[in-house]
Design a protein around this motif. Sequence first.
Motif, PDB file in Angstrom:
ATOM      1  N   GLU A 132      -7.698   1.426   3.472  1.00  0.00           N
ATOM      2  CA  GLU A 132      -7.401   1.111   2.078  1.00  0.00           C
ATOM      3  C   GLU A 132      -5.904   1.147   1.847  1.00  0.00           C
ATOM      4  O   GLU A 132      -5.204   2.038   2.291  1.00  0.00           O
ATOM      5  CB  GLU A 132      -8.075   2.119   1.147  1.00  0.00           C
ATOM      6  CG  GLU A 132      -9.592   2.029   1.118  1.00  0.00           C
ATOM      7  CD  GLU A 132     -10.191   3.007   0.157  1.00  0.00           C
ATOM      8  OE1 GLU A 132     -11.435   3.076   0.083  1.00  0.00           O
ATOM      9  OE2 GLU A 132      -9.417   3.713  -0.527  1.00  0.00           O
ATOM     10  N   GLU A 133      -5.413   0.163   1.109  1.00  0.00           N
ATOM     11  CA  GLU A 133      -3.990   0.121   0.795  1.00  0.00           C
ATOM     12  C   GLU A 133      -3.611   1.317  -0.047  1.00  0.00           C
ATOM     13  O   GLU A 133      -4.300   1.690  -0.990  1.00  0.00           O
ATOM     14  CB  GLU A 133      -3.652  -1.163   0.033  1.00  0.00           C
ATOM     15  CG  GLU A 133      -2.147  -1.315  -0.218  1.00  0.00           C
ATOM     16  CD  GLU A 133      -1.814  -2.649  -0.837  1.00  0.00           C
ATOM     17  OE1 GLU A 133      -2.744  -3.466  -0.971  1.00  0.00           O
ATOM     18  OE2 GLU A 133      -0.646  -2.856  -1.181  1.00  0.00           O
ATOM     19  N   GLY A 134      -2.505   1.956   0.301  1.00  0.00           N
ATOM     20  CA  GLY A 134      -2.053   3.118  -0.451  1.00  0.00           C
ATOM     21  C   GLY A 134      -2.403   4.406   0.223  1.00  0.00           C
ATOM     22  O   GLY A 134      -1.868   5.439  -0.092  1.00  0.00           O
ATOM     23  N   GLY A 135      -3.299   4.380   1.235  1.00  0.00           N
ATOM     24  CA  GLY A 135      -3.617   5.604   1.961  1.00  0.00           C
ATOM     25  C   GLY A 135      -4.464   6.532   1.136  1.00  0.00           C
ATOM     26  O   GLY A 135      -4.632   6.409  -0.067  1.00  0.00           O
ATOM     27  N   SER A 136      -5.018   7.529   1.798  1.00  0.00           N
ATOM     28  CA  SER A 136      -5.815   8.527   1.126  1.00  0.00           C
ATOM     29  C   SER A 136      -5.353   9.887   1.557  1.00  0.00           C
ATOM     30  O   SER A 136      -4.498  10.036   2.387  1.00  0.00           O
ATOM     31  CB  SER A 136      -7.297   8.348   1.490  1.00  0.00           C
ATOM     32  OG  SER A 136      -7.469   8.443   2.884  1.00  0.00           O
ATOM     33  N   GLY A 137      -5.911  10.905   0.986  1.00  0.00           N
ATOM     34  CA  GLY A 137      -5.543  12.242   1.424  1.00  0.00           C
ATOM     35  C   GLY A 137      -5.055  13.096   0.289  1.00  0.00           C
ATOM     36  O   GLY A 137      -5.133  12.734  -0.890  1.00  0.00           O
ATOM     37  N   PRO A 138      -4.491  14.265   0.564  1.00  0.00           N
ATOM     38  CA  PRO A 138      -4.125  15.222  -0.451  1.00  0.00           C
ATOM     39  C   PRO A 138      -2.991  14.776  -1.345  1.00  0.00           C
ATOM     40  O   PRO A 138      -2.733  15.358  -2.382  1.00  0.00           O
ATOM     41  CB  PRO A 138      -3.708  16.451   0.375  1.00  0.00           C
ATOM     42  CG  PRO A 138      -3.297  15.897   1.690  1.00  0.00           C
ATOM     43  CD  PRO A 138      -4.165  14.735   1.916  1.00  0.00           C
ATOM     44  N   PHE A 139      -2.259  13.698  -0.979  1.00  0.00           N
ATOM     45  CA  PHE A 139      -1.136  13.266  -1.790  1.00  0.00           C
ATOM     46  C   PHE A 139      -1.490  12.061  -2.660  1.00  0.00           C
ATOM     47  O   PHE A 139      -0.639  11.503  -3.328  1.00  0.00           O
ATOM     48  CB  PHE A 139       0.061  12.927  -0.894  1.00  0.00           C
ATOM     49  CG  PHE A 139       0.580  14.117  -0.175  1.00  0.00           C
ATOM     50  CD1 PHE A 139       1.490  14.958  -0.779  1.00  0.00           C
ATOM     51  CD2 PHE A 139       0.131  14.431   1.099  1.00  0.00           C
ATOM     52  CE1 PHE A 139       1.967  16.072  -0.125  1.00  0.00           C
ATOM     53  CE2 PHE A 139       0.601  15.539   1.756  1.00  0.00           C
ATOM     54  CZ  PHE A 139       1.522  16.368   1.158  1.00  0.00           C
ATOM     55  N   GLY A 140      -2.745  11.668  -2.605  1.00  0.00           N
ATOM     56  CA  GLY A 140      -3.160  10.547  -3.413  1.00  0.00           C
ATOM     57  C   GLY A 140      -2.645   9.240  -2.869  1.00  0.00           C
ATOM     58  O   GLY A 140      -2.200   9.149  -1.741  1.00  0.00           O
ATOM     59  N   LEU A 149      -3.439  15.641   5.944  1.00  0.00           N
ATOM     60  CA  LEU A 149      -2.894  14.294   5.902  1.00  0.00           C
ATOM     61  C   LEU A 149      -3.406  13.448   7.068  1.00  0.00           C
ATOM     62  O   LEU A 149      -3.875  12.323   6.885  1.00  0.00           O
ATOM     63  CB  LEU A 149      -1.366  14.359   5.964  1.00  0.00           C
ATOM     64  CG  LEU A 149      -0.588  14.375   4.649  1.00  0.00           C
ATOM     65  CD1 LEU A 149       0.878  14.668   4.919  1.00  0.00           C
ATOM     66  CD2 LEU A 149      -0.738  13.051   3.923  1.00  0.00           C
ATOM     67  N   PHE A 150      -3.333  13.995   8.254  1.00  0.00           N
ATOM     68  CA  PHE A 150      -3.693  13.220   9.443  1.00  0.00           C
ATOM     69  C   PHE A 150      -5.199  13.052   9.596  1.00  0.00           C
ATOM     70  O   PHE A 150      -5.649  12.053  10.163  1.00  0.00           O
ATOM     71  CB  PHE A 150      -3.089  13.874  10.688  1.00  0.00           C
ATOM     72  CG  PHE A 150      -1.625  13.582  10.851  1.00  0.00           C
ATOM     73  CD1 PHE A 150      -1.200  12.545  11.651  1.00  0.00           C
ATOM     74  CD2 PHE A 150      -0.675  14.323  10.164  1.00  0.00           C
ATOM     75  CE1 PHE A 150       0.153  12.250  11.779  1.00  0.00           C
ATOM     76  CE2 PHE A 150       0.676  14.045  10.285  1.00  0.00           C
ATOM     77  CZ  PHE A 150       1.097  13.001  11.091  1.00  0.00           C
TER      78      PHE A 150
END
Length: 420
Positions: free
Chosen positions: A402-410, A216-217
């Motif tokens: 990016e709006e909404g973030g990225s990572g393993p949780f979509g 996540l981080f």
Amino acid sequence: MRHEDESQTKHQPGGGMPRITMLIFALAAGLSVANIYYAQPLLDAIAQDFGMSHASVGLVVTLTQIGYGLGLIFIVPLGDLVDRRRLILSQGILSVFALAAVATARTEAVLLASMVAMGLLAVVVQVLVSFAATLASPTERGKVVGMVTSGVVIGILAARFVAGVLADLGGWRAVYITSAVITLVMVGLLLRALPRQLSPDSSDTYAATLRSIPALFLSDRVLLVRGILALLSFAAFSTFWTALALPLSAAPFSYSHTQIGVFGLIGMAGAIAASGAGRLADRGYGQWTTGLSLALLLASWGLIALLPWSVPHLLIGVVLLDLAVQAVHVTNQSIIFERHPEACSRLVGGYMVFYSLGSATGAIAATVTYAQLGWFGVSALGVTFSAFALLTWAATRRLPVEEGGSGPFGKGASIKLDAR
């Protein structure tokens, strides 16, 4: 998560969190976190009891923070997998035993081991924070986190005064005996007050949950920057509060533990004043709140450095320092919870690892620096941590995310890093 959303709705028709529940969360969080800060004004007494030097007695605080860091990694993320209510109550009961072990320690090894265990279990405060964030509606999440986190910082600062009074009355061991009793009473209160929830419906394994935290981080730059800001600001915070008792307990001041503890009560004014930072984050002003707070943190050291000549200037610096650190902390948590509300426990666990590393670094660096360079060296150390924090914010203020973030949780909810 579906089950948590249903429980939240049952908790209050409007989906919000009742004020009395927020207050109970804040009280429990403050009492819990105080356990790992009682030692700071008692370092001189502990050093004398166990024959430890000023340089080595910093291990009492550092090892407690290490235990706290381990709990953040291995215990707090369980809140996304199991019933948070049961997790909180279990940690509270075990904390009673850890506090009793500290109070009855007769050797340095037992003392330090008990401090690690106490720090490990004290992460119940972060389970409470993530639980509160889950119960809160999205539009009030910053306000709720701000109130509960204010309870945390007030607990940290009040711990110094309470520890000082009890130590003057019955010695430093009386502090931990009393805390064990209060913690037991707190468990009884939480047993009646914590809202019941169904266990989260996550299908992740414990190992997968732990692996997801660094992912996540590392994949969301906003989370990483917020973690770095927490590390640096709490290193400055710990630098001051760990070292403060050393010059004040020596000539020419020769203050008692109670008198030293009063400085913590004065700092509470700043912590309370910063509770509105969460509301500013809810309105989209998190970035500017952070920058102004970090500038204030840096400026506070100019007053703190005057301790050898002016206690009144020091007191003003204390208020400014606590105001700044608390505002940054509340804003950080409001932003990270908004980005990934489905992973509150993992987020707070990962974020607070940065906090714990900063606190531990500040604690050991402060005592070693004071032994070598005195209060001027401690002040220079605090300026260094604060300046790096402000520079980090300035360098990343316009970071395009990016709006909404990225990572393993979509993709999920996020806060834009605009310049408002």
